[in-house]
Design a protein around this motif. Structure first.
Motif, PDB file in Angstrom:
ATOM      1  N   HIS A  65      -0.245 -39.110  41.951  1.00 17.78           N
ATOM      2  CA  HIS A  65      -1.198 -38.064  42.320  1.00 17.78           C
ATOM      3  C   HIS A  65      -0.602 -37.274  43.475  1.00 17.78           C
ATOM      4  N   HIS A  66       0.058 -36.166  43.138  1.00 21.91           N
ATOM      5  CA  HIS A  66       0.705 -35.337  44.137  1.00 21.91           C
ATOM      6  C   HIS A  66       0.615 -33.888  43.675  1.00 21.91           C
ATOM      7  N   HIS A  67       0.439 -32.963  44.598  1.00 19.85           N
ATOM      8  CA  HIS A  67       0.259 -31.563  44.224  1.00 19.85           C
ATOM      9  C   HIS A  67       1.499 -30.923  43.606  1.00 19.85           C
ATOM     10  N   ASN A  68       2.670 -31.543  43.739  1.00 22.91           N
ATOM     11  CA  ASN A  68       3.893 -31.004  43.144  1.00 22.91           C
ATOM     12  C   ASN A  68       4.249 -31.659  41.812  1.00 22.91           C
ATOM     13  N   ILE A  69       3.408 -32.567  41.347  1.00 22.58           N
ATOM     14  CA  ILE A  69       3.660 -33.267  40.089  1.00 22.58           C
ATOM     15  C   ILE A  69       2.518 -32.974  39.129  1.00 22.58           C
ATOM     16  N   ALA A  70       2.846 -32.452  37.956  1.00 24.69           N
ATOM     17  CA  ALA A  70       1.826 -32.161  36.950  1.00 24.69           C
ATOM     18  C   ALA A  70       1.468 -33.449  36.216  1.00 24.69           C
ATOM     19  N   CYS A  71       0.226 -33.848  36.323  1.00 21.19           N
ATOM     20  CA  CYS A  71      -0.217 -35.069  35.649  1.00 21.19           C
ATOM     21  C   CYS A  71      -0.718 -34.726  34.247  1.00 21.19           C
ATOM     22  N   TYR A  72      -0.863 -35.735  33.424  1.00 22.45           N
ATOM     23  CA  TYR A  72      -1.417 -35.529  32.098  1.00 22.45           C
ATOM     24  C   TYR A  72      -2.922 -35.391  32.215  1.00 22.45           C
ATOM     25  N   LEU A  73      -3.475 -34.400  31.546  1.00 25.49           N
ATOM     26  CA  LEU A  73      -4.921 -34.225  31.509  1.00 25.49           C
ATOM     27  C   LEU A  73      -5.544 -35.165  30.490  1.00 25.49           C
ATOM     28  N   SER A  74      -4.783 -35.401  29.431  1.00 24.43           N
ATOM     29  CA  SER A  74      -5.278 -36.239  28.349  1.00 24.43           C
ATOM     30  C   SER A  74      -4.104 -36.656  27.478  1.00 24.43           C
ATOM     31  N   SER A  75      -4.263 -37.749  26.802  1.00 22.74           N
ATOM     32  CA  SER A  75      -3.300 -38.142  25.775  1.00 22.74           C
ATOM     33  C   SER A  75      -4.065 -38.897  24.700  1.00 22.74           C
ATOM     34  N   PHE A  76      -3.688 -38.652  23.465  1.00 29.33           N
ATOM     35  CA  PHE A  76      -4.375 -39.291  22.346  1.00 29.33           C
ATOM     36  C   PHE A  76      -3.452 -39.265  21.137  1.00 29.33           C
ATOM     37  N   VAL A  77      -3.768 -40.107  20.165  1.00 32.49           N
ATOM     38  CA  VAL A  77      -2.973 -40.204  18.948  1.00 32.49           C
ATOM     39  C   VAL A  77      -3.800 -39.651  17.794  1.00 32.49           C
ATOM     40  N   VAL A  78      -3.169 -38.758  17.030  1.00 34.49           N
ATOM     41  CA  VAL A  78      -3.767 -38.207  15.816  1.00 34.49           C
ATOM     42  C   VAL A  78      -2.790 -38.486  14.694  1.00 34.49           C
ATOM     43  N   GLY A  79      -3.171 -39.360  13.784  1.00 36.08           N
ATOM     44  CA  GLY A  79      -2.251 -39.760  12.712  1.00 36.08           C
ATOM     45  C   GLY A  79      -1.056 -40.479  13.310  1.00 36.08           C
ATOM     46  N   VAL A  80       0.141 -39.937  13.133  1.00 35.69           N
ATOM     47  CA  VAL A  80       1.366 -40.545  13.671  1.00 35.69           C
ATOM     48  C   VAL A  80       1.871 -39.806  14.896  1.00 35.69           C
ATOM     49  N   HIS A  81       1.087 -38.840  15.400  1.00 33.21           N
ATOM     50  CA  HIS A  81       1.533 -38.011  16.522  1.00 33.21           C
ATOM     51  C   HIS A  81       0.794 -38.330  17.808  1.00 33.21           C
ATOM     52  N   LEU A  82       1.558 -38.476  18.879  1.00 29.29           N
ATOM     53  CA  LEU A  82       1.001 -38.597  20.220  1.00 29.29           C
ATOM     54  C   LEU A  82       0.878 -37.194  20.787  1.00 29.29           C
ATOM     55  N   TRP A  83      -0.302 -36.847  21.252  1.00 27.35           N
ATOM     56  CA  TRP A  83      -0.559 -35.573  21.923  1.00 27.35           C
ATOM     57  C   TRP A  83      -0.663 -35.888  23.400  1.00 27.35           C
ATOM     58  N   ALA A  84       0.201 -35.333  24.216  1.00 30.61           N
ATOM     59  CA  ALA A  84       0.162 -35.494  25.672  1.00 30.61           C
ATOM     60  C   ALA A  84      -0.079 -34.109  26.269  1.00 30.61           C
ATOM     61  N   VAL A  85      -1.242 -33.924  26.888  1.00 28.76           N
ATOM     62  CA  VAL A  85      -1.687 -32.611  27.352  1.00 28.76           C
ATOM     63  C   VAL A  85      -1.529 -32.512  28.866  1.00 28.76           C
ATOM     64  N   GLN A  86      -0.865 -31.451  29.313  1.00 28.80           N
ATOM     65  CA  GLN A  86      -0.673 -31.168  30.736  1.00 28.80           C
ATOM     66  C   GLN A  86      -1.090 -29.729  31.006  1.00 28.80           C
ATOM     67  N   PRO A  87      -1.431 -29.418  32.266  1.00 29.67           N
ATOM     68  CA  PRO A  87      -1.734 -28.013  32.565  1.00 29.67           C
ATOM     69  C   PRO A  87      -0.471 -27.173  32.421  1.00 29.67           C
ATOM     70  N   LEU A  88      -0.638 -25.945  31.966  1.00 32.95           N
ATOM     71  CA  LEU A  88       0.481 -25.013  31.903  1.00 32.95           C
ATOM     72  C   LEU A  88       0.766 -24.552  33.318  1.00 32.95           C
ATOM     73  N   MET A  89       1.977 -24.773  33.776  1.00 34.39           N
ATOM     74  CA  MET A  89       2.325 -24.486  35.165  1.00 34.39           C
ATOM     75  C   MET A  89       2.733 -23.027  35.331  1.00 34.39           C
ATOM     76  N   HIS A  90       2.171 -22.422  36.325  1.00 37.09           N
ATOM     77  CA  HIS A  90       2.518 -21.066  36.739  1.00 37.09           C
ATOM     78  C   HIS A  90       3.222 -21.181  38.089  1.00 37.09           C
ATOM     79  N   TYR A  91       3.717 -20.101  38.574  1.00 33.93           N
ATOM     80  CA  TYR A  91       4.318 -20.125  39.904  1.00 33.93           C
ATOM     81  C   TYR A  91       3.220 -20.359  40.933  1.00 33.93           C
ATOM     82  N   GLY A  92       3.485 -21.211  41.893  1.00 36.42           N
ATOM     83  CA  GLY A  92       2.513 -21.458  42.955  1.00 36.42           C
ATOM     84  C   GLY A  92       1.899 -22.842  42.838  1.00 36.42           C
ATOM     85  N   LYS A  93       0.764 -23.034  43.480  1.00 35.45           N
ATOM     86  CA  LYS A  93       0.107 -24.339  43.539  1.00 35.45           C
ATOM     87  C   LYS A  93      -0.659 -24.630  42.262  1.00 35.45           C
ATOM     88  N   LEU A  94      -0.913 -25.926  42.039  1.00 37.29           N
ATOM     89  CA  LEU A  94      -1.736 -26.348  40.912  1.00 37.29           C
ATOM     90  C   LEU A  94      -3.170 -25.962  41.137  1.00 37.29           C
TER      91      LEU A  94
END
Length: 94
Positions: A65-94
């Protein structure tokens, strides 16, 4: 491209990752209208070592948990695929 899963609408292909085994996609989260990245990994293509590496990364990201590290918002499995969701990073702070 238009794919919908778990309130995320995939709107663009952004590239590949994880040694070519993951597709990186840009998605829009419908309830919030925020843009996210989705790392889509076909679990059937992974060796045992690669699967353990993905599991370790997911566990580690829950602990960081750090402001310079993008954490996963969610992760889940659909069929045979792992979906790992993170915020789309823009320039600047999270």
């Amino acid at each position: 491209m238009y794919i919908q899963c778990m309130n995320n609408i995939i709107i663009a292909y952004a590239g590949i990752g994880f040694n070519g085994l993951a597709r990186i996609l840009i998605a829009k989260h419908k309830p919030t209208n925020f843009f996210n990245t989705v790392r889509l990994i076909n679990l059937e293509l992974l060796s045992r070592e690669q699967l353990e590496e993905v599991q370790q990364e997911m566990k580690l990201s829950q602990l960081l948990h750090h402001h310079n590290i993008a954490c996963y918002l969610s992760s889940f499995v659909v069929g045979v695929h792992l979906w790992a969701v993170q915020p789309l990073m823009h320039y600047g702070k999270l």
